[in-house]
Design a protein around this motif. Structure first.
Motif, PDB file in Angstrom:
ATOM      1  N   PRO A  34       0.812  -1.218   0.000  1.00  0.00           N
ATOM      2  CA  PRO A  34       0.000   0.000   0.000  1.00  0.00           C
ATOM      3  C   PRO A  34       0.848   1.272   0.000  1.00  0.00           C
ATOM      4  CG  PRO A  34      -0.225  -1.210   2.075  1.00  0.00           C
ATOM      5  CD  PRO A  34       0.500  -2.092   1.129  1.00  0.00           C
ATOM      6  N   ALA A  35       1.999   1.221   0.663  1.00  0.00           N
ATOM      7  CA  ALA A  35       2.847   2.412   0.711  1.00  0.00           C
ATOM      8  C   ALA A  35       3.317   2.785  -0.692  1.00  0.00           C
ATOM      9  CB  ALA A  35       4.044   2.160   1.626  1.00  0.00           C
ATOM     10  N   LYS A  36       3.672   1.758  -1.463  1.00  0.00           N
ATOM     11  CA  LYS A  36       4.111   1.989  -2.837  1.00  0.00           C
ATOM     12  C   LYS A  36       2.962   2.577  -3.664  1.00  0.00           C
ATOM     13  CE  LYS A  36       7.821  -1.035  -4.118  1.00  0.00           C
ATOM     14  NZ  LYS A  36       8.069  -2.454  -4.350  1.00  0.00           N
ATOM     15  N   LEU A  37       1.777   2.014  -3.446  1.00  0.00           N
ATOM     16  CA  LEU A  37       0.600   2.485  -4.184  1.00  0.00           C
ATOM     17  C   LEU A  37       0.325   3.947  -3.881  1.00  0.00           C
ATOM     18  CD1 LEU A  37      -1.810  -0.527  -3.827  1.00  0.00           C
ATOM     19  CD2 LEU A  37      -1.184   0.568  -5.963  1.00  0.00           C
ATOM     20  N   MET A  38       0.489   4.329  -2.602  1.00  0.00           N
ATOM     21  CA  MET A  38       0.182   5.703  -2.210  1.00  0.00           C
ATOM     22  C   MET A  38       1.143   6.697  -2.837  1.00  0.00           C
ATOM     23  SD  MET A  38      -0.699   5.414   1.783  1.00  0.00           S
ATOM     24  CE  MET A  38      -0.889   7.149   2.134  1.00  0.00           C
ATOM     25  N   LEU A  39       2.412   6.285  -2.925  1.00  0.00           N
ATOM     26  CA  LEU A  39       3.429   7.224  -3.394  1.00  0.00           C
ATOM     27  C   LEU A  39       3.569   7.236  -4.910  1.00  0.00           C
ATOM     28  CD1 LEU A  39       6.084   6.590  -0.650  1.00  0.00           C
ATOM     29  CD2 LEU A  39       4.710   8.645  -0.963  1.00  0.00           C
ATOM     30  N   GLY A  40       2.982   6.254  -5.556  1.00  0.00           N
ATOM     31  CA  GLY A  40       3.075   6.215  -7.007  1.00  0.00           C
ATOM     32  C   GLY A  40       4.252   5.387  -7.468  1.00  0.00           C
ATOM     33  N   MET A  41       4.369   5.255  -8.795  1.00  0.00           N
ATOM     34  CA  MET A  41       5.333   4.345  -9.396  1.00  0.00           C
ATOM     35  C   MET A  41       6.783   4.753  -9.131  1.00  0.00           C
ATOM     36  SD  MET A  41       4.401   1.666 -10.823  1.00  0.00           S
ATOM     37  CE  MET A  41       2.834   0.873 -10.996  1.00  0.00           C
ATOM     38  N   ASN A  42       7.081   6.049  -9.244  1.00  0.00           N
ATOM     39  CA  ASN A  42       8.483   6.447  -9.191  1.00  0.00           C
ATOM     40  C   ASN A  42       8.884   7.010  -7.824  1.00  0.00           C
ATOM     41  OD1 ASN A  42       6.756   8.489  -9.710  1.00  0.00           O
ATOM     42  ND2 ASN A  42       7.623   9.006 -11.723  1.00  0.00           N
ATOM     43  N   ALA A  43       8.480   6.307  -6.759  1.00  0.00           N
ATOM     44  CA  ALA A  43       8.890   6.724  -5.426  1.00  0.00           C
ATOM     45  C   ALA A  43      10.205   6.049  -5.073  1.00  0.00           C
ATOM     46  CB  ALA A  43       7.827   6.332  -4.412  1.00  0.00           C
ATOM     47  N   THR A  44      11.048   6.752  -4.319  1.00  0.00           N
ATOM     48  CA  THR A  44      12.317   6.141  -3.923  1.00  0.00           C
ATOM     49  C   THR A  44      12.061   5.119  -2.825  1.00  0.00           C
ATOM     50  OG1 THR A  44      12.642   7.828  -2.254  1.00  0.00           O
ATOM     51  CG2 THR A  44      13.609   8.253  -4.420  1.00  0.00           C
ATOM     52  N   PRO A  45      12.891   4.055  -2.775  1.00  0.00           N
ATOM     53  CA  PRO A  45      12.710   3.014  -1.751  1.00  0.00           C
ATOM     54  C   PRO A  45      12.760   3.587  -0.340  1.00  0.00           C
ATOM     55  CG  PRO A  45      14.340   2.324  -3.389  1.00  0.00           C
ATOM     56  CD  PRO A  45      13.977   3.747  -3.698  1.00  0.00           C
TER      57      PRO A  45
END
Lengths: 334, 285
Positions: A34-45
């Motif tokens: 979900p964290a990845k989904l919230m931040l979008g595709m090009n979020a840094t790890p």
């Protein structure tokens, strides 16, 4: 009676715990972060990791479940991942729309379904019965969403009588309610008919006929009264199915209710919203089933008698004892 | 010997079923649908994903029997291929549900006691979530695809089979032949598999027939909201979903797949009704 209601209310608690556990487990096995989904595709790890920490996604399962229950007890359903707004207030706002949609549809199905079922059963072995039954089966087999589309095509696109979607005026409610009610009306018709036919074979109907009660009174008072009670049970279960139907109906007609909210959340994997929707809709369903059970117990003397109050019971046993003593004294005297 | 006895039982059911004209018609329609589904590549004039951009929204003609959609795909061929996906959705989902349901139901009904109590309380929780809501949630969580939709449908419809199986097993358990089996010290699995389940099948068969219909219906709904079959697969619900956006230009596009769904589901329901009367004539009104 109070004992009965209390017992049924207590039974609600394990069911609720079960539902929360099931929902939590479902989301547990879900692939995707979900964290990845919230931040979008090009979020840094790093940012993803930070957000995971912030949302408490790294805690063990039981800790998260405990926290969820704790918040739940305080009326906090969490915030939406997508909009950041509290789920609880959003749901309160949307709740009336779903309730109105489901209640009107349920009302329509009962009002049309029961008389139709009685009509079919009183005309058994005629073309009227056959036609009504075939029509009912036809409606049960029809996809509700397809029927909704056909209605829109006729009434909104072609004849422009009713709005395409939205509920700006009362006209907007007509199509969604009719579309949702159709299948359920047919189910109630079938159920009422088969119950009526079963009841009509009972001995007390023969008795009524033998003592010369008019056929109309037999059908509408003696038979219908006994045939309709099981239908009430069906209506309770139907409420749950209608809540499911509302998911699609609200999406097609863009009604801003809980169903549409749930669908949006499912499409965007908005976990707190999904969790709360399932919980709230199931709770609503459970309450309706509870109400139906209570109404059923009030109507049906066979259930009522199991739960008479203690004082009444004592009074009855006292009465019995007295009768027995009287009887004994009587026989002794002889 | 064994085979002959089974045949006579089947013949008896068939004899009863034959008297119900509607059920026979439904059976014929279903058989035709199944044949069409199996032979789809042979019957269909085009492949379901084959596009003819020049013939967008072509009217019905000898070349395209029911016309074409926006991308010039032949509707008739898509419907034929669609029967494969829609029927398999119904059949596989019911197979999953029935196998789990029969197992749970017969174990709960046969052993009774705490096993029964535990399983039934679990089903109570299961069923307190509205079925379609659970189904949509599961399908969405597993990820939208035809396979996941079938799994979701299968899992969500288990309780119905389990409850019916349990109720029937409770009556079968008390029969003398079960007592006889126990007396000769037969093992529990043997009793359940060889004696309990075959004798408790009648209500389940009716439920399965109707269940295929309702799973086709729910499956179409799932595809319609984008959680089932994905483009370009021409599952009927997905076809209606495609046609929805072009309702003004081509209203007939949503008509045909809807009729197909209705025909399949109606046949299942009619056959189910007929089978119920044939298997248990006492219930017949």
């Amino acid at each position: 009676m109070l004992k009965f209601i209390g017992k049924r209310l207590l039974m609600l608690i394990p069911v609720l715990i079960g539902i929360t556990l099931v929902v939590q487990l479902l989301l547990e096995v879900t692939p995707g972060d979900p964290a990845k989904l919230m931040l979008g595709m090009n979020a840094t790890p790093e940012r993803v990791a930070a957000l995971r920490e912030e949302l408490g996604l790294n805690d063990p399962f039981l800790v998260r479940y405990g926290r969820y229950i704790w918040n739940l007890c305080h009326g906090d359903l969490g915030n939406s991942f997508m909009t950041g707004r509290p789920v609880f207030s959003e749901m309160i706002q949307r709740f009336p729309y779903t309730l109105v949609l489901v209640c009107i549809s349920l009302f329509l199905s009962v009002v049309f379904g029961i008389p139709l079922g009685v009509f079919a059963s009183t005309h058994q072995h005629t073309w009227k019965d056959n036609l009504a039954m075939f029509a009912a089966l036809f409606c049960v087999s029809m996809p509700a969403f397809w029927f909704a589309l056909m209605l829109i095509q006729r009434f909104a696109v072609k004849w422009r009588l009713l709005p395409l979607s939205g509920i700006a005026s009362w006209k907007g409610w007509v199509l969604p309610c009719v579309a949702l009610a159709l299948g359920f009306t047919a189910t109630i018709t079938r159920q009422t008919r088969s119950n009526m036919l079963e009841v009509i074979r009972q001995d007390y109907i023969t008795t009524a006929r033998a003592k010369g009660v008019s056929e109309v009174t037999i059908k509408y008072r003696h038979a219908l009264k006994n045939a309709v009670t099981p239908v009430i049970m069906v209506v309770g279960g139907m409420f749950g199915m209608m809540l499911g139907g509302a998911l699609i109906s609200e999406t097609i007609f863009s009604i801003p209710g809980l169903g549409q909210y749930t669908m949006q959340a499912l499409n965007s994997r908005d976990y707190p919203v999904i969790q709360s929707s399932v919980l709230v809709l199931s709770l609503l369903f459970a309450i309706v089933i509870l109400l139906v059970d209570i109404i059923f117990a009030l109507i049906d003397p066979r259930i009522r008698s199991q739960y008479i109050s203690k004082r009444q019971k004592e009074a009855r046993t006292d009465q019995k004892k007295e009768d027995q003593e009287k009887g004994a004294a009587h026989s002794e005297g002889r | 010997m064994e085979k002959k006895r089974k045949n006579s039982r089947l013949r008896e059911i068939w004899f009863q079923l034959k008297t119900n004209k509607l059920a026979v018609v439904a059976l014929i329609i279903l058989i035709i649908l199944i044949i069409v589904a199996i032979l789809a590549p042979v019957i269909a004039p085009y492949h379901y994903a084959e596009q003819h951009p020049k013939d967008s929204y072509a009217p019905p003609s000898a070349k395209y029997l029911l016309g074409t959609d926006k991308l010039g795909r032949d509707i008739f061929s898509r419907l034929i291929y669609g029967s494969r996906y829609s029927l398999s959705m119904g059949v596989i989902a019911v197979a999953i549900a029935a196998v789990i349901g029969i197992t749970v139901g017969s174990v709960a009904g046969y052993y009774g006691g705490w096993v029964d109590n535990l399983l039934m309380r679990f089903l109570d929780v299961y069923q307190s979530i509205p079925m379609f809501l659970l189904c949509v949630t599961l399908a969405a969580i597993l990820g939208p695809s035809l396979r996941n939709a079938i799994i979701a449908l299968g899992i969500c419809t288990v309780p119905g089979y389990a409850r019916i199986m349990r109720a029937t097993v409770l009556t079968v358990r008390e029969k003398e032949y079960i007592e006889a089996e126990k007396a000769i010290n037969a093992k529990d699995p043997r009793i359940i598999l060889k004696h309990i389940i075959p004798n408790a099948m009648a209500p389940i068969i009716v439920e399965i027939t109707m269940g295929v219909g309702s799973c086709i219906l729910s499956g179409a709904s799932l595809s319609f909201i984008g959680l089932g079959a994905q483009a370009p697969i021409s599952e009927w619900g997905a076809m209606i979903s495609d046609a929805r956006s072009v309702m003004r230009e081509a209203p007939q596009l949503s008509l045909y797949p809807g009729i197909c769904v209705m025909l399949a589901v109606l046949s299942c329901n009619l056959l189910g009704d007929g089978l119920r009367d044939a298997l248990d004539p006492r219930l017949k009104n």
